[in-house]
Design a protein around this motif. Structure first.
Motif, mmCIF file in Angstrom:
data_model
loop_
_atom_site.group_PDB
_atom_site.id
_atom_site.type_symbol
_atom_site.label_atom_id
_atom_site.label_comp_id
_atom_site.label_asym_id
_atom_site.label_seq_id
_atom_site.Cartn_x
_atom_site.Cartn_y
_atom_site.Cartn_z
ATOM 1 N N THR A 1 0.832 -1.208 0.000
ATOM 2 C CA THR A 1 0.000 0.000 0.000
ATOM 3 C C THR A 1 0.863 1.254 0.000
ATOM 4 O O THR A 1 0.404 2.327 -0.398
ATOM 5 N N LYS B 1 -2.130 -1.649 -6.948
ATOM 6 C CA LYS B 1 -3.452 -1.690 -6.335
ATOM 7 C C LYS B 1 -3.489 -2.884 -5.386
ATOM 8 O O LYS B 1 -2.873 -3.911 -5.658
ATOM 9 N N VAL C 1 -6.077 -5.298 -2.993
ATOM 10 C CA VAL C 1 -7.445 -5.743 -2.745
ATOM 11 C C VAL C 1 -7.421 -6.783 -1.629
ATOM 12 O O VAL C 1 -6.541 -7.650 -1.605
ATOM 13 N N TYR C 2 -8.412 -6.698 -0.707
ATOM 14 C CA TYR C 2 -8.392 -7.603 0.445
ATOM 15 C C TYR C 2 -9.839 -7.892 0.868
ATOM 16 O O TYR C 2 -10.345 -7.325 1.826
ATOM 17 N N LEU D 1 -14.440 -8.915 -7.065
ATOM 18 C CA LEU D 1 -13.231 -8.097 -7.066
ATOM 19 C C LEU D 1 -12.091 -8.767 -7.823
ATOM 20 O O LEU D 1 -11.276 -8.090 -8.459
ATOM 21 N N ALA E 1 -10.026 -7.246 -10.860
ATOM 22 C CA ALA E 1 -8.556 -7.195 -10.825
ATOM 23 C C ALA E 1 -7.965 -7.721 -12.121
ATOM 24 O O ALA E 1 -6.990 -7.172 -12.657
ATOM 25 N N VAL F 1 -2.116 -5.660 -9.582
ATOM 26 C CA VAL F 1 -2.992 -5.790 -8.416
ATOM 27 C C VAL F 1 -2.449 -6.877 -7.493
ATOM 28 O O VAL F 1 -2.198 -8.001 -7.932
ATOM 29 N N PHE G 1 -3.688 -9.206 -4.760
ATOM 30 C CA PHE G 1 -5.011 -9.682 -4.359
ATOM 31 C C PHE G 1 -4.853 -10.611 -3.159
ATOM 32 O O PHE G 1 -4.439 -11.767 -3.283
ATOM 33 N N PHE H 1 -13.443 -1.244 -7.588
ATOM 34 C CA PHE H 1 -12.419 -0.940 -6.597
ATOM 35 C C PHE H 1 -12.750 0.404 -5.937
ATOM 36 O O PHE H 1 -13.406 1.264 -6.517
ATOM 37 N N ARG I 1 -12.582 -3.499 1.845
ATOM 38 C CA ARG I 1 -12.522 -4.350 0.638
ATOM 39 C C ARG I 1 -11.298 -4.081 -0.228
ATOM 40 O O ARG I 1 -10.602 -5.006 -0.631
ATOM 41 N N THR I 2 -11.022 -2.828 -0.560
ATOM 42 C CA THR I 2 -9.775 -2.510 -1.267
ATOM 43 C C THR I 2 -9.000 -1.478 -0.452
ATOM 44 O O THR I 2 -9.582 -0.562 0.128
#
Length: 658
Positions: free
Chosen positions: A473, A479, A481-482, A492, A496, A503, A505, A528, A570-571
């Motif tokens: 991050t 990018k 995403v979680y 998601l 991605a 990304v 992920f 996203f 979420r992201t």
């Protein structure tokens, strides 16, 4: 020096001479400009022109070539307009990086050149990916990649050779053995007689070539390229040459013995070849003088054009908007019924449907083919898509990430499965230095998804339990995403894969088989940067993601008196701070829960941003809760103490009572 003309006609012999003369004259001019302070740095390839020119002229224009900073002859042989090169070196707008990177650190799809990064090794794996895309597309092409003898000590070199050999990729690995890695001589770099001998260990062919003999370079490389186009396979070439100037001009050459410099000065590739052409009456002195005059005029005209260009201007909006490749998100709604399935099944389903949707999508990872991966997410995929698209890889995360980058450069998509998110550290360099920066530097996308099975709570110990999203991050260009729920995970993941940007992920493996949810059977996407408000309340805002969401839900259900907003991010990049701000302005209290260790995590940034934007709305100090500042322990009791679930409950109650 002995030259063998073979079946080369006079025109080709002259072309090779002009090909070397032009970069030499440009370099001589650049050295003058460097002394005048009109360019900032220069990496000289004087004495090595035969390699760049000979290799490039042996390739077809549509074949990719990946040079380094001593390969000016590659760029001139591909006929890049000189004013653009000069603007690049001056950091001007007309350069290939708009002033964002220097010297030869750029690429251009127009001329099928992919420039280096300073972390030399990754470009070797990128060449693997480009060649793999050609192989899968049944294009009879060769990819050439350059490196120096110093970089052959890097792990990426060995990983890339191994991958190319295992997959029979048509890559020319070109080592310019020029005697020194900056000031370190070869006898302090490796302990074998010839670097070409290393090919034997990888089941590859190799050749040793006189790098100062233009006819030997061109003829042998041309012959090899023709053979590799017919029967794809990698080739390791060691070009014996010498660096006649410093690593870069400021370094000088005082560390080189005078006798050694004198010996190699006699092997100058241009002077010797010019003498040969004159003796063979292939060219006259008058023609040479005219050529030099024409090249000199071309250099001066294009230099004037570059110098006359205004300095590059800084625009904050433009700079920020070009970190990522433009992504036109297309929202696709589900049209079919829901199935109650596990988190792991949702990931598998999304991946499979994306494979059908994108014929150019390749999945790579350890044990993912027939075995289906350690979490069985790709089980059965090979029978549907074949081993060419679902590819087992050697244990070499760095080169596989670079290979994914090469696939993207050559028009494909890639999903890379890290067997465990912890192992991404072995592929960290190309992610944060290549994928993340490539669009900002030269407008190239990195259409790559890195799947990251992560997280603790399963007794897997320090090397299989990390949730390391904060490593990424922090890095502009990536990018992150979680997801916490199966339906989010599928939607998601589809987004991605559609996104042309890199990304990360994250998939919490503790949720894989413990969390069920209603998931649409058909293909759909989710945007996203849009958090999900799972519960609404007025007294406190709870923010989390991944497994933390489930811990928060459990605690809130245990304490129904707490009237809370629960925000599932979420992201994490992009991050939906608007939803957080709106909630905090309503509730006046904020607690942020993350599984990652507390210091330096995403909670710290959210806390800081809320303090900056919502200070006047706060009725209590912001609380951050995370795991202990230790590696993840193995024993159940230790891991329970490490994870933040119990501390979250206590902190939440304290904040409620504040």
């Amino acid at each position: 020096m002995r030259y063998h003309i073979g079946d080369l006609d006079h025109q080709k012999l002259r072309d090779l001479y002009v090909g070397m003369l032009k970069p030499r004259m440009i370099e001589e001019k650049m050295l003058i400009l460097l002394r005048q302070g009109k360019i900032s740095k220069w990496f000289s390839g004087i004495g090595q022109e035969a390699i760049s020119v000979g290799v490039t002229q042996a390739l077809k224009d549509e074949e990719y070539i990946l040079p380094m900073h001593r390969n000016l002859g590659v760029f001139t042989s591909r006929n890049i307009p000189l004013h653009r090169l000069f603007s690049q070196w001056q950091g001007k707008q007309s350069g290939f990086t708009q002033g964002r990177d220097r010297s030869f650190h750029f690429g251009t799809q127009e001329y099928k050149i992919v420039g280096m990064i300073s972390h030399l090794g990754p470009q070797l794996g990128v060449a693997d990916g480009i060649a793999l895309a050609d192989l899968l597309g049944r294009k009879k092409r060769v990819t050439a990649v350059f490196t120096g003898e110093g970089a052959t000590s890097e792990g990426d070199f060995h990983e890339a050779l191994n991958i190319a050999s295992v997959w029979n990729l048509p890559v020319l690995f070109c080592i310019e053995n020029n005697g020194y890695g900056l000031s370190t001589p070869t006898n302090e770099q490796y302990n074998c007689e010839h670097l070409a001998d290393r090919a034997k260990g990888y089941g590859m062919e190799s050749r040793i070539i006189d790098g100062n003999n233009i006819l030997e370079v061109f003829s042998k490389v041309d012959e090899l390229c023709k053979a590799m186009r017919k029967r794809p396979r990698p080739m390791l070439l060691e070009f014996k040459t010498f660096r006649m100037r410093g690593h870069e001009e400021a370094s000088g050459t005082k560390y080189v013995p005078d006798k050694l410099m004198a010996k190699w000065a006699k092997k100058d590739p241009i002077a010797n070849y010019e003498t040969f052409l004159l003796e063979e009456s292939i060219i006259s002195q008058e023609e040479i003088d005219k050529l030099k005059e024409e090249i000199s005029e071309e250099i001066n005209e294009n230099l004037k054009k570059a110098f006359d260009e205004a300095p590059v201007s800084s625009n904050e909006t433009k700079e920020l908007s070009e970190v990522y490749h433009k992504f036109d998100y297309q929202h696709i709604e589900s049209k079919e019924e829901l199935n109650n399935i596990r988190f792991v099944d949702a990931i598998s389903q999304g991946l499979e449907q994306s494979m059908y949707r994108h014929n150019e999508l390749i999945i790579m990872g350890q044990d993912i083919s027939d075995y289906g991966g350690v979490f069985k997410i790709t089980e059965g995929f090979t029978s549907k898509f074949g081993k060419s698209r679902v590819r087992n890889t050697p244990i070499c995360e760095s080169a596989i990430v670079s290979t994914a980058m090469g696939l993207s450069i050559n028009g494909m998509k890639a999903v890379v499965e890290m067997q465990f998110a912890d192992f991404v550290s072995s592929g960290f360099n190309p992610i944060v230095n290549y994928l993340a920066k490539v669009h900002y530097r030269w407008n190239e996308k990195a259409d790559v998804v890195i799947r990251m099975p992560c997280g603790g709570g399963v007794g897997a110990g320090p090397f299989h339990s990390q949730t390391n999203e904060a490593w990424f991050t922090k890095t502009p260009g990536l990018k992150v995403v979680y997801p916490a729920f199966p339906a989010d995970a599928k939607g998601l993941l589809n987004t991605a894969i559609n996104d042309p940007n890199p990304v990360l992920f994250f998939e919490h493996k503790g949720l894989y088989r413990s969390v069920y949810g209603d998931v649409p059977k058909d293909y759909y996407t989710l945007p996203f940067g849009k958090a999900n408000l799972l519960r609404t309340g007025n007294s406190i805002t709870v923010v989390s993601y991944g497994a933390g969401i489930h811990w928060a839900l459990e605690v809130l259900e245990k304490h129904p008196i707490i009237d809370a907003d629960l925000v599932d991010l979420r992201t994490l990049q992009p991050l939906d701070m608007d939803t957080v701000y709106s909630s905090v302005k309503k509730t006046g209290k904020l607690i942020i829960l993350q599984e990652d260790t507390l210091f330096g995590g995403i909670a710290s940034d959210i806390s800081a941003m809320v303090m900056e934007e919502c200070f006047q709305y706060l009725d209590a100090p912001i609380k951050r809760v995370g795991s202990l500042e230790t590696p993840v322990p193995f024993a159940k009791s230790l891991e329970e103490n490490y994870l933040p679930k119990q501390r979250f409950e206590s902190a939440l109650l304290d904040l409620q009572a504040y």
